[in-house]
Design a protein around this motif. Structure first.
Motif, PDB file in Angstrom:
ATOM      1  N   THR A 174       0.847  -1.193   0.000  1.00  0.00           N
ATOM      2  CA  THR A 174       0.000   0.000   0.000  1.00  0.00           C
ATOM      3  C   THR A 174       0.876   1.233   0.000  1.00  0.00           C
ATOM      4  OG1 THR A 174      -1.747  -1.147   1.201  1.00  0.00           O
ATOM      5  CG2 THR A 174      -1.777   1.250   1.270  1.00  0.00           C
ATOM      6  N   ARG A 175       0.596   2.147  -0.871  1.00  0.00           N
ATOM      7  CA  ARG A 175       1.338   3.395  -0.958  1.00  0.00           C
ATOM      8  C   ARG A 175       0.944   4.315   0.183  1.00  0.00           C
ATOM      9  NH1 ARG A 175       3.882   0.752  -3.988  1.00  0.00           N
ATOM     10  NH2 ARG A 175       4.378   1.144  -6.165  1.00  0.00           N
ATOM     11  N   PRO A 176       1.853   5.185   0.657  1.00  0.00           N
ATOM     12  CA  PRO A 176       1.508   6.116   1.719  1.00  0.00           C
ATOM     13  C   PRO A 176       0.356   7.017   1.285  1.00  0.00           C
ATOM     14  CG  PRO A 176       3.875   6.079   1.315  1.00  0.00           C
ATOM     15  CD  PRO A 176       3.236   5.298   0.219  1.00  0.00           C
ATOM     16  N   SER A 177      -0.462   7.393   2.266  1.00  0.00           N
ATOM     17  CA  SER A 177      -1.597   8.275   1.977  1.00  0.00           C
ATOM     18  C   SER A 177      -1.098   9.662   1.630  1.00  0.00           C
ATOM     19  CB  SER A 177      -2.513   8.340   3.200  1.00  0.00           C
ATOM     20  OG  SER A 177      -3.552   9.250   2.981  1.00  0.00           O
ATOM     21  N   ARG A 178      -1.734  10.281   0.657  1.00  0.00           N
ATOM     22  CA  ARG A 178      -1.441  11.660   0.311  1.00  0.00           C
ATOM     23  C   ARG A 178      -2.714  12.284  -0.225  1.00  0.00           C
ATOM     24  NH1 ARG A 178      -0.835  12.672  -5.223  1.00  0.00           N
ATOM     25  NH2 ARG A 178      -0.614  10.841  -6.540  1.00  0.00           N
ATOM     26  N   SER A 192      -3.316   4.772  -1.555  1.00  0.00           N
ATOM     27  CA  SER A 192      -3.436   4.418  -2.961  1.00  0.00           C
ATOM     28  C   SER A 192      -3.584   2.902  -3.103  1.00  0.00           C
ATOM     29  CB  SER A 192      -2.201   4.910  -3.723  1.00  0.00           C
ATOM     30  OG  SER A 192      -2.237   4.473  -5.046  1.00  0.00           O
ATOM     31  N   VAL A 193      -4.606   2.468  -3.849  1.00  0.00           N
ATOM     32  CA  VAL A 193      -4.839   1.045  -4.073  1.00  0.00           C
ATOM     33  C   VAL A 193      -4.089   0.568  -5.308  1.00  0.00           C
ATOM     34  CG1 VAL A 193      -6.608  -0.701  -4.495  1.00  0.00           C
ATOM     35  CG2 VAL A 193      -7.090   1.203  -2.953  1.00  0.00           C
ATOM     36  N   LEU A 202      -2.379  -2.694 -10.769  1.00  0.00           N
ATOM     37  CA  LEU A 202      -3.106  -2.151 -11.916  1.00  0.00           C
ATOM     38  C   LEU A 202      -4.589  -2.455 -11.766  1.00  0.00           C
ATOM     39  CD1 LEU A 202      -3.011  -0.748 -14.719  1.00  0.00           C
ATOM     40  CD2 LEU A 202      -2.864  -3.028 -15.742  1.00  0.00           C
ATOM     41  N   GLY A 203      -5.400  -1.423 -11.907  1.00  0.00           N
ATOM     42  CA  GLY A 203      -6.839  -1.584 -11.882  1.00  0.00           C
ATOM     43  C   GLY A 203      -7.421  -1.381 -13.270  1.00  0.00           C
ATOM     44  N   GLY A 204      -8.670  -1.764 -13.418  1.00  0.00           N
ATOM     45  CA  GLY A 204      -9.372  -1.567 -14.684  1.00  0.00           C
ATOM     46  C   GLY A 204     -10.786  -1.093 -14.429  1.00  0.00           C
TER      47      GLY A 204
END
Length: 512
Positions: A4-8, A147-148, A246-248
């Motif tokens: 999980t990416r850090p929140s921003r 970030s998901v 990667l999402g779609g």
């Protein structure tokens, strides 16, 4: 789904990267690259830039390679909208590493903001660009959440109409989960190789040529560039799939197509892409009155007048004629014919019944932020009171100092402590505004334009007002002693830039 990416703080993407530095294809020539070939009277690239601008993008990073000087000069002659900032990154005529590698050159222009990657020869329904702009926010469940995904691809689910879309046999295939979060699902496979079997939990489709990206995508592109001189964007996105990043999101039947054939063959397909794009509300009107009539016809389901017959469209311009400006009447519009499919059911419906709706019952708590019931005449009188600094019909309602105080920017001071920030610097993006908030402050009740140049608006400093979710809008312009009031009902408001056009038309009537 991986780490999980850090929140921003995240807002809808307002920057798009479009690369014209791909290797030459079968429809490129030394005199006319494919992106400059005419389609409905304008170069293909002009349609791409227009659809981005109409979708809420206010900055395009245009990467150039071979024939870059020709592309740049053609755009300069067209008189593009001043509200669309175009930043050119020229890699030179000898650049031959292809589309994906060229995207790295836009890294410094994008910075740390989310952005779109768009191919320069794909055209989309007007609703798809705004949806892709906020796809990363929707996937995360809202602004400020972790970030998901590092990127979200636009996907047309199977069955795919290859002829309608102009897709080559080499189209990039995609498999993604059926389960969605905020309209976005995890991509399980993209590109070559064995696809997971389709079923209740897995959907198949093809990638449609537009991605919503975080800056982390540049790292994947850089990894490949260290080992390969030429690689495809799908290879970089496949790296994201390996890490669950990667999402779609589905096109949900919205029209789009790829410019992959000779212009004469594309012309008809461009016109019949979808009847929704031919509606009068998508054509810049000649006057506010004609806009009102066209919108009323659209909302009421009235048919278009069949007589007198419309003039025939102009013939394709010759190479010696300069292309028409991008701001001319929309080339998406055409007259219906007997060969067209039957019209779709009306997409407009009443949100609240006038006789028995929510607004017929008085509520114990009156919310100040929405739900006002009034008439155009009364709202105009309210705006006139503000224009007169608190007085209406000789009756003092507010003091002059109170109105002046309300119309001042009350947002916090910036880092240097010299000027107050604008809304863009601190606010989460709702995703429904078709304009940005650069150069626009906030007073006690409404926005205040503090810098028209930064706001990229034809406006006056000190103008104040606000808009609603259904495209309603009022503005008071003290410097010009003018009021602009629009009670349009197009929801949500990012579907069409009616407020920007109305403001421009109103300000254009001032001659001194």
């Amino acid at each position: 789904r991986g780490e999980t990416r850090p929140s921003r703080s995240r807002t809808s993407a307002r920057v798009a990267v479009v690369s014209c530095a791909a290797r030459p294809g079968p429809f490129d020539s030394a005199l006319e690259p494919k992106v400059l070939q005419p389609l409905a009277g304008q170069p293909v690239l002009a349609h791409v830039l227009r659809q981005l601008h109409d979708g809420g993008v206010n900055k395009v990073v245009l990467v150039l390679g071979a024939r870059g000087a020709l592309i740049r000069s053609t755009l300069a002659e067209m008189g593009l909208s001043p509200q669309l900032e175009i930043r050119f990154v020229d890699l030179g005529a000898t650049f031959a590493n292809g589309f994906a590698a060229s995207l790295l050159a836009a890294r410094s222009e994008v910075g740390e903001a989310d952005f779109l990657i768009c191919t320069p020869d794909h055209l989309f329904d007007c609703s798809l660009v705004p949806r892709m702009r906020r796809a990363l926010i929707d996937a995360a469940g809202g602004d400020g959440r972790p970030s998901v995904f590092d990127a979200v691809a636009l996907v047309e689910e199977e069955p795919v109409d290859r002829h309608r879309r102009g897709l080559p046999d080499s189209m990039v295939r995609v498999a993604m989960q059926s389960e969605e979060h905020g309209g976005v699902a995890a991509v399980l496979h993209l590109g070559e190789g064995t696809m997971p079997e389709a079923g209740p939990a897995v959907r198949h489709g093809v990638e449609a040529g537009i991605y919503a990206c975080t800056p982390a995508v540049f790292a994947r592109l850089e990894e490949l560039s260290l080992h390969l001189d030429h690689f495809a964007l799908s290879e970089a996105m496949a790296r994201l799939v390996e890490h669950g990043r990667l999402g779609g999101t589905s096109t949900r039947g919205r029209p789009w197509f790829a410019f992959e054939r000779a212009p004469a063959a594309e012309q008809e397909r461009f016109h019949v892409i979808d009847r929704r794009l031919n509606e009068a509300a998508l054509t810049p009107p000649s006057s506010p009155l004609s806009m009102t009539r066209r919108l009323a016809q659209r909302l009421n389901g009235s048919p278009r007048p069949s007589s007198p017959s419309p003039p025939s469209p102009p013939s394709r311009p010759t190479s010696s004629a300069s292309p028409p400006p991008i701001q001319t009447a929309s080339p998406w519009r055409r007259e219906p014919s007997s060969a067209d499919p039957p019209p779709r059911p009306r997409r407009f419906h009443v949100l609240d019944d006038a006789e028995a709706g929510d607004f017929t019952v008085r509520r114990p708590f009156l919310e100040a932020g929405g739900g006002v019931v009034s008439t155009a005449h009364d709202y105009l009188r309210f705006a006139a009171m503000l224009l007169n600094r608190g007085e209406l019909d000789g009756v003092r309602i507010l003091s002059c100092k109170t109105v002046d105080f309300m119309n001042s920017n009350h947002l916090p001071l910036g880092e240097a402590g010299l000027h107050r920030v604008d809304i863009e610097a601190i606010a989460a993006d709702s995703g429904f505004a078709e304009t940005g908030f650069d150069g626009i402050g906030f007073g006690l009740g409404w926005s205040v334009i503090v810098d028209p140049i930064k706001a990229r608006l034809l406006a006056s400093k000190g103008e104040f007002g606000w808009g609603g979710w259904a495209s309603t809008f009022f503005a008071v312009v003290p410097r010009e002693q003018m009021i602009v009031l629009s009670l349009a009902q197009i929801a949500p408001s990012d579907r069409y830039p009616i407020r920007r056009q109305l403001r421009t038309m109103a300000m254009s009537t001032i001659v001194d």
